[in-house]
Every structure is written in structure tokens, then in C-alpha cells.
Design an enzyme around this catalytic site. Structure first.
Site: not given
Ligand code: DER
Length: 219
Positions: A30-31, A82-83, A94-96, A103, A121
Site C-alpha cells: 500500500s505504501t 515498503g517493509a 518483508k514479504g507481507g 522485491e 514498522k
Molecule cells: O510485502 C512487502 O514486503 C511489502 O513491502 C509490504 O509488506 C509493505 O506493505 P505496506 O506498505 O502495505 O505496509
């Protein structure tokens, strides 16, 4: 609002690096999406982007930003992503968003990694967020047993197949007091494609959004 401020700060951070033929690396989440939206108004200042997921590629194309295959793009000047967690060394989990393999590949192929995140974060110790590990499907049970030996509690992320056709195990209750060693240990398990520890190659800059504004941090 915090993420929007971070996305706009990232555009300002990136602009000096943009030339007519520049191709930049773009992350997922999302970021990263807010960054793509903010960057689109400056698309005449650079050539295009390499995306770390089909989702990001689609969003870029929707803005009329050309999307390139990494194999044709060479080393990229910058990667923005993002992270899920980031510590003071700018090491990340990362990896959510299940995009961790592409990535990590695009980040590896970029000179400067700019991490964009809101204050939620920021952690002292990585591992509160369950660590994603991308695994070849037929190795799922074997890798899960090996992760248990490392002290993790792996859970299969039901219903998710990555852009590469693999599955994700999320490792719970796995505090990473030595992220560098663990990143290598998990990589060494046969059947693991990628793990979400970004310690060997941390971010170079973190733009962290908080109520008091966006902080620019380096390791
Ligand atoms: O999957 C990832 O590594 C993305 O960077 C993610 O985890 C960050 O997600 P967000 O910007 O929606 O919080």
C-alpha cells in the site's frame, strides 16, 4: 495520511536521480502504491520502471508508466519499497504482500534502496511480524520441519501462490536477534526460494512517517 506524506517525501528523494532514460525499481504494497501514484505526475522525467510484482506492474501501466523486464534494464539507480518491520540498521522484514522474491531480486539489482514506511514498522528487534519464507510447493513440509529446528513456528499461508508459483510459510514467534546469520541459515535450507529477512542488504535510506513529520534515516 502518514503513508501519503512518506510517499511524497520519496518522490522528492528520487527526483535528483531521474534523467530521461532512467529506469527505477518499484516495490509492492500500500505504501509503494501511494508512491507510484505520487510519482506518476513526474513520469515525463524518467523512462520507466521495473516492478516487483504483477500488482505493481499493473498500477504503473494504469498511469501510463512503461514497465520493463529486469533482464533488459541493467543495474537500476534506485529501488523504492515498503517493509513490514525495519530496525535501526535499516534491516527489514518483508514479504507481507507475498512479493518478497522479486522485491529482493530488484533490490539486489539496484544501487540505492529507499525504504518507505510509517512509524508502526519501526522496531528494535525484528521478528514480531511473522517472517515470510517463499518455498517450492513440494518442499513445504520438509522446510517447515527445518524451520522448527531453527526455533520458528511455521504456518502455511493458505490460498496464496506467489507470482513465481510458490507457497509462503509465515514463521511465528521467531525473534531475530541475529538477522544476518538467520538470513543465511534459512537460505541454506533446500527448497527455500527466498526469506523475508533483508539484512545482508539493508535499505540505504529510510523515510519514516510519524505525527511529527517524515524523518530521513540512514544506517
Ligand atoms: O510485502 C512487502 O514486503 C511489502 O513491502 C509490504 O509488506 C509493505 O506493505 P505496506 O506498505 O502495505 O505496509
Amino acid at each position: 495520511a502518514l503513508k501519503q506524506a512518506v510517499a511524497e517525501a520519496a518522490v522528492r528523494e528520487v527526483q535528483p536521480l531521474l534523467e530521461g532514460d532512467t529506469i527505477i525499481g518499484i516495490g509492492t504494497g500500500s505504501t509503494a502504491n501511494l508512491f507510484i501514484d505520487a510519482l506518476a505526475q513526474y513520469k515525463q522525467d524518467f523512462d520507466g520502471a521495473v516492478a516487483s510484482s504483477e500488482a505493481s506492474a499493473e498500477r504503473l501501466k494504469a498511469h501510463g508508466i512503461p514497465v520493463y523486464d529486469l533482464n533488459g534494464a541493467g543495474t537500476l539507480p534506485v529501488y523504492i519499497d515498503g517493509a513490514d518491520e525495519v530496525n535501526a540498521h535499516l534491516q527489514m522484514i518483508k514479504g507481507g504482500g507475498a512479493a518478497l522474491t522479486r522485491e529482493k531480486i530488484v533490490a539486489a539489482s539496484s544501487r540505492k534502496f529507499i525504504c518507505i514506511a510509517d512509524q508502526s514498522k519501526w522496531v528494535n528487534l525484528l521478528g514480531e511480524f511473522p517472517l515470510p519464507v517463499e518455498v517450492i510447493p513440494m518442499a513445504r513440509s520438509y522446510v517447515a520441519r527445518e524451520l522448527v529446528k531453527l526455533g520458528a513456528d511455521p504456518m502455511y499461508r493458505e490460498g496464496v501462490t506467489t507470482d513465481n508459483g510458490n507457497i509462503i510459510l509465515d514463521c511465528y514467534n521467531f525473534m531475530l536477534d541475529d538477522p544476518l546469520t538467520l538470513e543465511q541459515r534459512i537460505n541454506d535450507i533446500t527448497g527455500v526460494v527466498t526469506n523475508g529477512i533483508f539484512a545482508r542488504r539493508p535499505a540505504d535510506v529510510l523515510l519514516l512517517g510519524s505525527e511529527s513529520g517524515v524523518q530521513r534515516l540512514t544506517p
